[in-house]
Motif scaffolding. Structure first.
Motif, PDB file in Angstrom:
ATOM      1  N   ALA A  13       0.827  -1.202   0.000  1.00 41.44           N
ATOM      2  CA  ALA A  13       0.000   0.000   0.000  1.00 41.44           C
ATOM      3  C   ALA A  13       0.865   1.257   0.000  1.00 41.44           C
ATOM      4  N   ARG A  14       1.955   1.211   0.746  1.00 42.95           N
ATOM      5  CA  ARG A  14       2.844   2.373   0.790  1.00 42.95           C
ATOM      6  C   ARG A  14       3.556   2.588  -0.544  1.00 42.95           C
ATOM      7  N   LEU A  15       3.887   1.513  -1.222  1.00 41.40           N
ATOM      8  CA  LEU A  15       4.525   1.655  -2.538  1.00 41.40           C
ATOM      9  C   LEU A  15       3.566   2.308  -3.531  1.00 41.40           C
ATOM     10  N   VAL A  16       2.299   1.900  -3.499  1.00 41.96           N
ATOM     11  CA  VAL A  16       1.299   2.550  -4.347  1.00 41.96           C
ATOM     12  C   VAL A  16       1.158   4.017  -3.947  1.00 41.96           C
ATOM     13  N   ALA A  17       1.100   4.273  -2.638  1.00 44.73           N
ATOM     14  CA  ALA A  17       0.943   5.643  -2.136  1.00 44.73           C
ATOM     15  C   ALA A  17       2.045   6.557  -2.656  1.00 44.73           C
ATOM     16  N   ILE A  18       3.264   6.057  -2.659  1.00 48.57           N
ATOM     17  CA  ILE A  18       4.402   6.855  -3.130  1.00 48.57           C
ATOM     18  C   ILE A  18       4.206   7.301  -4.572  1.00 48.57           C
ATOM     19  N   LEU A  19       3.639   6.419  -5.389  1.00 46.54           N
ATOM     20  CA  LEU A  19       3.491   6.714  -6.815  1.00 46.54           C
ATOM     21  C   LEU A  19       2.302   7.618  -7.128  1.00 46.54           C
ATOM     22  N   ILE A  20       1.347   7.727  -6.207  1.00 46.35           N
ATOM     23  CA  ILE A  20       0.160   8.542  -6.502  1.00 46.35           C
ATOM     24  C   ILE A  20       0.068   9.812  -5.660  1.00 46.35           C
ATOM     25  N   MET A  21       0.991   9.996  -4.705  1.00 50.64           N
ATOM     26  CA  MET A  21       0.906  11.198  -3.875  1.00 50.64           C
ATOM     27  C   MET A  21       1.550  12.391  -4.574  1.00 50.64           C
ATOM     28  N   LYS A  22       1.272  13.567  -4.058  1.00 49.97           N
ATOM     29  CA  LYS A  22       1.827  14.813  -4.578  1.00 49.97           C
ATOM     30  C   LYS A  22       2.819  15.352  -3.556  1.00 49.97           C
ATOM     31  N   PRO A  23       4.107  15.149  -3.787  1.00 48.28           N
ATOM     32  CA  PRO A  23       5.124  15.537  -2.799  1.00 48.28           C
ATOM     33  C   PRO A  23       5.035  16.991  -2.355  1.00 48.28           C
ATOM     34  N   LYS A  24       4.688  17.882  -3.259  1.00 47.93           N
ATOM     35  CA  LYS A  24       4.657  19.299  -2.921  1.00 47.93           C
ATOM     36  C   LYS A  24       3.502  19.653  -1.980  1.00 47.93           C
ATOM     37  N   GLU A  25       2.557  18.727  -1.811  1.00 45.28           N
ATOM     38  CA  GLU A  25       1.444  18.969  -0.895  1.00 45.28           C
ATOM     39  C   GLU A  25       1.728  18.451   0.510  1.00 45.28           C
ATOM     40  N   LEU A  26       2.873  17.809   0.702  1.00 44.46           N
ATOM     41  CA  LEU A  26       3.250  17.334   2.027  1.00 44.46           C
ATOM     42  C   LEU A  26       3.876  18.473   2.823  1.00 44.46           C
TER      43      LEU A  26
END
Length: 221
Positions: A64-77
């Motif tokens: 799940a975390r691997l999928v999350a990494i590919l679909i998240m928006k780093p600049k919104e963290l």
């Protein structure tokens, strides 16, 4: 796609063989054992979905975390979220993807580099040295390579295995890309002996720094 739908698909894609392979590499039990190609295909189907990514991350499940990494928006963290995520890592595959796809795209990564390098959390240290290695590759602007070599010589041998890996990248990349420091990098690598007997697949370069450095330098000639 909802959280439960993604988890159901991951569970269906998982295999005992992959779970065992992951376990041998240090993975915890919260995993389905999904192939990397299937992870990427699922993420491509979902596309960018930052709220879903945060939900997937919170499960602490490896796949799940691997999928999350590919679909998240780093600049919104936020900075706080990024720091907490780094320090919640538990498996090298997730750490390396997070370093490559999230941290390197975060606007404040530079501010974290030195702090993480000095952090007692081994995954934070791994991330900090990974950023340093990347800067070394890009010309090392603003870096004191002598001071970095001093630290590597003094600290690398006793560092946590998670941090040792990217510290070794920094050592090798200094030797490969900065000829004036090559001899010292080779000497440190020989002295420490880390990864000297590391099993290496046919056609791959050993991570033992002296072999790695000499192999890559020879390719430039």
């Amino acid at each position: 796609m909802t959280l439960s739908e993604v988890l159901s698909q991951l569970e269906a894609l998982g295999s005992e063989r992959m779970r065992l392979q992951n376990a041998k590499r240090g993975a915890h039990d919260n995993q389905y054992g999904v192939k990397m190609g299937d992870i990427r295909a699922l993420a491509k189907k979902i596309k960018s979905d930052h709220p879903l990514a945060l939900q997937l991350w919170a499960t602490e499940n490896i796949d799940a975390r691997l999928v999350a990494i590919l679909i998240m928006k780093p600049k919104e963290l936020s900075d706080k979220e990024l720091d907490e995520m780094v320090k919640s890592l538990k498996f090298s595959q997730v750490s390396d993807w997070f370093n490559s796809y999230v941290i390197k795209e975060h606007p404040n990564k530079t501010a974290f580099r030195e702090a993480w390098m000095n952090d007692k959390n081994p995954w934070a240290a791994r991330a900090g040295w990974n950023l340093t290695s990347s800067l070394i590759n890009k010309g090392a602007e603003g870096l004191d390579l002598n001071a970095i070599l001093d630290r590597l010589e003094k600290e690398m041998g006793s560092a946590a295995p998670e941090a040792q890996w990217t510290m070794n990248f920094s050592l090798a990349h200094i030797g490969i890309h900065h000829p004036e420091y090559r001899e010292r990098a080779l000497e440190i690598g020989e002295k420490l002996g880390l990864y000297r007997d590391y099993p290496t697949s046919k056609g791959c370069t050993s991570p033992f720094a002296p072999i790695w450095i000499n192999e890559m330098v020879s390719r430039k000639k």
